[in-house]
Write a protein that holds these residues in place. Structure first.
Motif, PDB file in Angstrom:
ATOM      1  N   ALA A   1       1.006   0.771  -4.997  1.00  0.00           N
ATOM      2  CA  ALA A   1      -0.370   0.876  -5.483  1.00  0.00           C
ATOM      3  C   ALA A   1      -0.432   0.593  -6.985  1.00  0.00           C
ATOM      4  CB  ALA A   1      -0.921   2.257  -5.184  1.00  0.00           C
ATOM      5  N   GLY A   2      -1.299  -0.336  -7.368  1.00  0.00           N
ATOM      6  CA  GLY A   2      -1.382  -0.777  -8.749  1.00  0.00           C
ATOM      7  C   GLY A   2      -1.727   0.345  -9.717  1.00  0.00           C
ATOM      8  N   TYR A   3      -2.392   1.386  -9.211  1.00  0.00           N
ATOM      9  CA  TYR A   3      -2.808   2.469 -10.092  1.00  0.00           C
ATOM     10  C   TYR A   3      -1.697   3.501 -10.301  1.00  0.00           C
ATOM     11  CZ  TYR A   3      -3.704   4.654  -5.542  1.00  0.00           C
ATOM     12  OH  TYR A   3      -3.571   5.131  -4.274  1.00  0.00           O
ATOM     13  N   TYR A   4      -0.599   3.339  -9.569  1.00  0.00           N
ATOM     14  CA  TYR A   4       0.518   4.272  -9.696  1.00  0.00           C
ATOM     15  C   TYR A   4       1.564   3.641 -10.616  1.00  0.00           C
ATOM     16  CZ  TYR A   4       3.962   7.773  -8.362  1.00  0.00           C
ATOM     17  OH  TYR A   4       4.867   8.808  -8.388  1.00  0.00           O
ATOM     18  N   PRO A   5       2.156   4.426 -11.529  1.00  0.00           N
ATOM     19  CA  PRO A   5       3.071   3.833 -12.510  1.00  0.00           C
ATOM     20  C   PRO A   5       4.269   3.133 -11.851  1.00  0.00           C
ATOM     21  CG  PRO A   5       2.633   6.149 -13.040  1.00  0.00           C
ATOM     22  CD  PRO A   5       1.990   5.874 -11.717  1.00  0.00           C
ATOM     23  N   GLY A   6       4.731   2.074 -12.477  1.00  0.00           N
ATOM     24  CA  GLY A   6       5.943   1.403 -12.014  1.00  0.00           C
ATOM     25  C   GLY A   6       5.702   0.314 -10.997  1.00  0.00           C
ATOM     26  N   SER A   7       4.448   0.051 -10.705  1.00  0.00           N
ATOM     27  CA  SER A   7       4.134  -1.038  -9.789  1.00  0.00           C
ATOM     28  C   SER A   7       4.495  -2.375 -10.445  1.00  0.00           C
ATOM     29  CB  SER A   7       2.639  -0.969  -9.472  1.00  0.00           C
ATOM     30  OG  SER A   7       2.185  -2.170  -8.927  1.00  0.00           O
ATOM     31  N   THR A   8       5.186  -3.246  -9.707  1.00  0.00           N
ATOM     32  CA  THR A   8       5.583  -4.550 -10.248  1.00  0.00           C
ATOM     33  C   THR A   8       5.157  -5.649  -9.278  1.00  0.00           C
ATOM     34  OG1 THR A   8       7.767  -4.370  -9.211  1.00  0.00           O
ATOM     35  CG2 THR A   8       7.584  -3.624 -11.493  1.00  0.00           C
TER      36      THR A   8
ATOM     37  N   GLN B   1      10.351 -16.013   1.810  1.00  0.00           N
ATOM     38  CA  GLN B   1      11.096 -15.985   0.547  1.00  0.00           C
ATOM     39  C   GLN B   1      10.323 -15.083  -0.408  1.00  0.00           C
ATOM     40  OE1 GLN B   1      11.834 -20.260  -0.654  1.00  0.00           O
ATOM     41  NE2 GLN B   1      10.979 -20.591   1.380  1.00  0.00           N
ATOM     42  N   ILE B   2      11.030 -14.278  -1.165  1.00  0.00           N
ATOM     43  CA  ILE B   2      10.352 -13.346  -2.069  1.00  0.00           C
ATOM     44  C   ILE B   2      11.064 -13.308  -3.415  1.00  0.00           C
ATOM     45  CG2 ILE B   2       9.343 -11.039  -2.273  1.00  0.00           C
ATOM     46  CD1 ILE B   2      10.010 -10.472   0.594  1.00  0.00           C
ATOM     47  N   ILE B   3      10.288 -13.284  -4.472  1.00  0.00           N
ATOM     48  CA  ILE B   3      10.829 -13.015  -5.808  1.00  0.00           C
ATOM     49  C   ILE B   3       9.981 -11.933  -6.452  1.00  0.00           C
ATOM     50  CG2 ILE B   3      11.320 -13.956  -8.108  1.00  0.00           C
ATOM     51  CD1 ILE B   3      11.841 -16.618  -6.882  1.00  0.00           C
ATOM     52  N   GLY B   4      10.629 -10.907  -6.980  1.00  0.00           N
ATOM     53  CA  GLY B   4       9.898  -9.839  -7.640  1.00  0.00           C
ATOM     54  C   GLY B   4      10.871  -8.839  -8.222  1.00  0.00           C
ATOM     55  N   GLU B   5      10.402  -7.619  -8.414  1.00  0.00           N
ATOM     56  CA  GLU B   5      11.287  -6.594  -8.966  1.00  0.00           C
ATOM     57  C   GLU B   5      11.475  -5.492  -7.934  1.00  0.00           C
ATOM     58  OE1 GLU B   5      10.049  -5.678 -13.074  1.00  0.00           O
ATOM     59  OE2 GLU B   5       9.292  -7.730 -13.217  1.00  0.00           O
TER      60      GLU B   5
ATOM     61  N   GLU C   1      -0.378  -6.413  11.708  1.00  0.00           N
ATOM     62  CA  GLU C   1      -0.369  -5.073  12.315  1.00  0.00           C
ATOM     63  C   GLU C   1       0.719  -4.177  11.754  1.00  0.00           C
ATOM     64  OE1 GLU C   1      -0.451  -4.783  16.553  1.00  0.00           O
ATOM     65  OE2 GLU C   1      -1.817  -6.492  16.740  1.00  0.00           O
ATOM     66  N   PHE C   2       1.664  -4.742  11.026  1.00  0.00           N
ATOM     67  CA  PHE C   2       2.788  -3.954  10.485  1.00  0.00           C
ATOM     68  C   PHE C   2       2.272  -2.657   9.867  1.00  0.00           C
ATOM     69  CE2 PHE C   2       5.182  -3.250   6.374  1.00  0.00           C
ATOM     70  CZ  PHE C   2       6.143  -2.446   6.940  1.00  0.00           C
ATOM     71  N   GLU C   3       2.795  -1.549  10.360  1.00  0.00           N
ATOM     72  CA  GLU C   3       2.362  -0.240   9.850  1.00  0.00           C
ATOM     73  C   GLU C   3       3.387   0.257   8.845  1.00  0.00           C
ATOM     74  OE1 GLU C   3       0.976   2.523  12.828  1.00  0.00           O
ATOM     75  OE2 GLU C   3       1.102   4.174  11.380  1.00  0.00           O
ATOM     76  N   GLN C   4       3.114   0.012   7.593  1.00  0.00           N
ATOM     77  CA  GLN C   4       4.017   0.436   6.516  1.00  0.00           C
ATOM     78  C   GLN C   4       3.865   1.918   6.235  1.00  0.00           C
ATOM     79  OE1 GLN C   4       0.996  -0.419   6.113  1.00  0.00           O
ATOM     80  NE2 GLN C   4       0.225  -0.261   4.025  1.00  0.00           N
ATOM     81  N   ALA C   5       4.924   2.513   5.691  1.00  0.00           N
ATOM     82  CA  ALA C   5       4.850   3.889   5.214  1.00  0.00           C
ATOM     83  C   ALA C   5       4.139   3.847   3.863  1.00  0.00           C
ATOM     84  CB  ALA C   5       6.240   4.477   5.075  1.00  0.00           C
ATOM     85  N   TYR C   6       2.918   4.373   3.836  1.00  0.00           N
ATOM     86  CA  TYR C   6       2.127   4.252   2.617  1.00  0.00           C
ATOM     87  C   TYR C   6       1.864   5.589   1.943  1.00  0.00           C
ATOM     88  CZ  TYR C   6      -1.981   4.031  -0.351  1.00  0.00           C
ATOM     89  OH  TYR C   6      -2.840   4.199  -1.400  1.00  0.00           O
ATOM     90  N   ALA C   7       2.324   5.684   0.707  1.00  0.00           N
ATOM     91  CA  ALA C   7       1.839   6.646  -0.268  1.00  0.00           C
ATOM     92  C   ALA C   7       1.918   5.864  -1.574  1.00  0.00           C
ATOM     93  CB  ALA C   7       2.717   7.897  -0.292  1.00  0.00           C
ATOM     94  N   PRO C   8       1.129   6.232  -2.591  1.00  0.00           N
ATOM     95  CA  PRO C   8       1.040   5.379  -3.773  1.00  0.00           C
ATOM     96  C   PRO C   8       2.379   4.999  -4.419  1.00  0.00           C
ATOM     97  CG  PRO C   8      -0.698   7.017  -3.813  1.00  0.00           C
ATOM     98  CD  PRO C   8       0.177   7.369  -2.649  1.00  0.00           C
ATOM     99  N   PRO C   9       3.421   5.861  -4.394  1.00  0.00           N
ATOM    100  CA  PRO C   9       4.671   5.420  -5.025  1.00  0.00           C
ATOM    101  C   PRO C   9       5.408   4.319  -4.251  1.00  0.00           C
ATOM    102  CG  PRO C   9       4.596   7.823  -4.833  1.00  0.00           C
ATOM    103  CD  PRO C   9       3.487   7.279  -3.991  1.00  0.00           C
ATOM    104  N   PHE C  10       5.009   4.048  -3.019  1.00  0.00           N
ATOM    105  CA  PHE C  10       5.822   3.198  -2.157  1.00  0.00           C
ATOM    106  C   PHE C  10       5.162   1.905  -1.682  1.00  0.00           C
ATOM    107  CE2 PHE C  10       6.994   7.662  -1.526  1.00  0.00           C
ATOM    108  CZ  PHE C  10       8.281   7.607  -2.003  1.00  0.00           C
ATOM    109  N   SER C  11       3.869   1.897  -1.563  1.00  0.00           N
ATOM    110  CA  SER C  11       3.207   0.720  -1.016  1.00  0.00           C
ATOM    111  C   SER C  11       1.739   0.773  -1.402  1.00  0.00           C
ATOM    112  CB  SER C  11       3.365   0.688   0.509  1.00  0.00           C
ATOM    113  OG  SER C  11       2.692  -0.418   1.061  1.00  0.00           O
TER     114      SER C  11
END
Lengths: 561, 561
Positions: A368-375, A394-398, A423-433
């Protein structure tokens, strides 16, 4: 039963240990040419780079612990020099005593790995020119770095090992230059993604040459070396790491008459069995049918090798019951602050195999962009335009790149579709997704393309399009002023509904924004007003950092026309 | 077409924006009772905890930007007070003017969310007793913390919001106590995994009561409060956060005669359509068929809500073509240094639904153990003993927990099996994984169980077994001396082959080691020598940190018998 396993790293060691677990009474002999068994070969560059400080940590087991725990007889410094399939015997050479002897087997497993390519270039056998394949190589390089004043190193070959070595040498404060004969680094990437990787490497002070091979290594009087490149350039260096590539170590297999594939790997079936039913093979020495492309390839990856070992042992002990289904080439490499990863096939490989596909580029945040450390990360996927089957990513990021490539890997392995990505159900809380994960976003955009809710154009075509077509930058005037694609005009998205009369209805309209979202919204507005519209895949940001890099200053001057 | 969407957060806002993208000419009205639309409700606890410092970051869109970009008419501070399905009208109350009016619709979308449970406990409506549901709640809590001297807070309810609030309050230096009426925290976990979570919370200085409800809140003269628990305990606090749970906000739906499920959620079909064909519903207000258990449940998760919004919009505009396939309840929560996550169904839920399953516990490292920063994680999976279909996974650890739960989530969503876990091709380099990923390891162990290569016993049964059965600790004498399961005797794995005569052949032998691997190897040796053997799932480490916590000192004294 008596089993001989030739090669005691990844695949071989896994096979041997699993055989013991399944058959307590078997006689198991493992043959290893080198001094060490079951070591962490993927850790070698990081030991050179002092990231791994304790050499002992590289060793998982030794010959004594194999004996104690698994009752496996490990013969190190012993080379298998010939297999006699009809007699079911192997001739072995004790490298200490230089004596040969034979061992019989009921079943034999080949895990002889791969050998580094050393092309016949002048000077390639001179001092301080190394390959990084085993502990011995690594000790040599480490000693040279510690004992000689290595200020500059040259890495020949921009694949995994080359890039990992480049990073680790830079980490030690050694100025490094990477030479790659191909037009790009990291062949598992498409050209555009490889350009992003190259920028990251250069930003860390490393000189990178692509499209330029090594032509000569000369020794200088002061102990340094002069490197000559194919384009004639010369420069001085203190050490050369050859990471040009590897080939399956098929010497024994060939001589034994086993079937060899077009790429030089030992051919095995899904049970890991070679053309001789008493001989199995695992790891870098084999080649195997690629699950996406209609061809067989070697798989130079530790993960599949370990899995093959387990499967091979099951089949050897219990009969052929467990299948290996191939590798989708899921790979990852850390490059300074960035993580670069891929799974499945890239667009170049798909084109080579005439596999129809669409690519789509999306930008997302690690969480989540509003949570610190989002890249940020950029994702490029390839999919079948009719079935929607995911062919590669292919992915490039941090942060979180490793997570998303693993998720994509499961979809590629299981031949799943764009619908599944959505449909992918990700584990979501702001620090993770985010509420919509980067994997979902890639799916949503691809679904819009498949459903013709949005049509796209690709970044590699943007300059040609800009010369002929009606190009609208829908970002804000401030963003437009800071830089845009040549010949683009600016109509901000939120003003678009008020400027429809200024846009020609008789030609295709090409829009773009920063990352693709506003361009998509603009395309939806325009399409529903009767325009034919294309949106730039990956947006201005991706274009600017890839093909945009090659736009000369004079072309850029056209920007504000 | 005229669309009315009631509720302008997650599901509602997603639906409205997507409708506009698909239908430029539609009239779209979004009704929101609160002041804010499309805000980051999952970020609220972190804003209270000062982890998110800028309040503005919580807002993704506002009414004005919705109008500008999507041409959507957003009515904030407006309450929908009645739906008239036969007339296709809604009665709205403007909360500023207190005037009512009606709006007609062609299609209506309910996204009214859920309401926090506030049981009729004495004092529950007193000052400084809060729920955390929206921005308004959050502002109130934030103001109290900033303006009053909150030294101690009580969190009632140990679910997601409760645990996140507990962490954030602790982060602010406020002493916090968590009260949970159920026997464990975090109902998405099994009891054993919840014990690990509780230990982590207590290790961070938080007092945790389980099996103990709130019975009274009394105001003290000094502005503080006295909390009385169901067991009679009393303590002082300054602030109470109620996070007991939520219920679907079904008031409007019920009054409109829509079908309501057993759990109170609005029943929708896979197209998100309610029992009235002109009314759709998304988000926390619905309940939906659970893909594993034969029952319908509300889904209080932001990810599924957003996906439902997109599906709902497609179906409303284009006819019912896109399906929602349910949520497998993939969830995650950060608890100080640990990450706790789950997907699918836990063992308790499976038992409640009479679904046959086996659980297996494995310990793994986030990445190669020889690479710096590797941290341990414990994984518990549940699977169908016949088909091998993965039914659920729970993970507690530090790094890489979010990655593995996402991978498990894809397998649970797609009803895949233990074989698929074994084949999972992870992106492997030492900073990111091991040659055998934790997901593979979980698969390998489960496969051994399914193939009867290994039989296990569960940690909850270890104490009963230790009282009656022949229990062998196969760790080293040093490990054994440092603590073991009562009544265990010590035969080190590497010595096992020399001590077979000391082990009785007429009874089942129960072995264990630290994490499970050596116990497995021991069981393989013993089984092949004719013994009947069980290995402790999760090993001594898991047992010690869960059920072992309840072993009294007197029982521990039996250890060295």
């Amino acid at each position: 039963m008596k089993y001989i396993i030739i090669g005691a790293v990844a695949g071989g060691a896994s096979t041997a240990a699993r055989i013991r677990r399944l058959d307590e009474t078997a006689e198991i002999i493992m043959i290893e040419k080198g001094e060490y068994v079951s070591y962490a070969n993927c850790g070698l560059p990081y030991y050179i780079g002092d990231v791994i400080k304790d050499r002992n940590k590289l060793f998982i087991q030794d010959a004594a612990s194999f004996k104690r725990r698994f009752n496996i007889d490990v013969k190190v410094r012993t080379e298998a020099i010939e297999i006699h399939p009809s007699e079911k015997k192997v001739t072995l050479l004790d490298l200490y005593t230089q004596k040969t002897y034979t061992e019989s087997y009921d079943k034999l497993v080949l895990s002889t790995g791969a050998v580094p390519i050393k092309p016949p270039i002048p000077g390639i056998h001179s001092a301080n020119v190394f390959t990084i394949r085993d502990v011995h190589d690594t000790d040599l390089v480490k000693a040279v770095i510690q004992n000689q004043k290595v200020k500059h190193a040259t890495v020949v070959g921009g694949g995994f090992i080359g890039i990992e070595m480049m990073e680790n040498l830079t980490h030690l404060g050694i100025k490094t230059r990477v030479i790659e004969r191909a037009p790009q680094l990291l062949a598992f990437l498409d050209e555009d993604m490889a350009l992003l990787a190259k920028s990251e490497i250069e930003a860390n002070g490393v000189v990178v040459d692509v499209n330029n091979g090594l032509s000569e290594i000369r020794d200088n009087a002061d102990g340094s070396k002069t490197i000559k490149l194919e384009n004639g350039d010369e420069f001085q260096t203190d050490m050369v790491i050859l990471s040009i590539g590897v080939l399956p170590n098929n010497f024994l297999a060939k001589a034994a008459g086993l079937e060899i594939g077009q790429k030089g790997g030992v051919l095995v079936d899904e049970y890991m069995q070679t053309s001789n039913s008493d001989i199995y093979a695992v790891g870098d020495v084999i080649e195997f049918h690629h699950p996406i492309c209609n061809a067989s390839y070697p798989i130079y990856l530790a993960g599949p090798a370990n899995k093959q070992g387990r499967i091979c042992a099951n089949n050897i002990v219990n009969g052929n019951t467990k299948k290996f289904n191939g590798s989708v080439s899921t790979t990852i490499v850390k490059v300074f602050g960035k993580t670069i990863a891929a799974t499945g096939s890239n667009s170049r490989l798909l084109k080579n195999h005439n596999i129809k596909h669409i690519t789509s580029i999306t930008h997302s945040s690690s969480n989540a962009g509003y949570y610190p450390g989002s890249t940020p990360m950029v994702i490029k996927i390839a999919f079948d335009p009719e079935s929607g089957v995911l062919l590669g990513a292919q992915i490039i990021g941090e942060e979180g790149v490793d997570k998303r490539v693993d998720v994509f890997s499961t979809y590629v392995q299981n031949k799943q579709t764009i619908d599944d990505l959505m449909e992918f159900e990700q584990a979501y809380a702001p620090p993770f997704s985010s509420a919509k994960d980067p994997v979902n976003m890639a799916g949503f955009v691809a679904n819009n393309i498949m459903d013709k809710v949005m049509q796209i154009y690709n970044p590699e075509d943007a300059i040609e399009i800009s010369k002929k077509e009606f190009l609208i930058d829908v970002r804000t005037p401030e963003e437009f002023e800071a830089g845009t694609i040549p010949n683009a005009r600016n109509i901000e998205l939120d003003e678009l509904r008020n400027h429809l009369t200024e846009i020609p209805k008789d030609k295709t309209i090409y829009v773009f924004c920063e990352v693709g979202l506003r361009g998509y919204l603009a395309s939806r507005i325009l399409v529903q007003h009767g325009f034919e519209v294309r949106n730039l895949s990956g947006g201005y940001r991706f274009w600017k950092n890839t093909y945009g890099l090659t736009v000369g200053e004079s072309e850029k001057a056209f920007t504000y026309n």
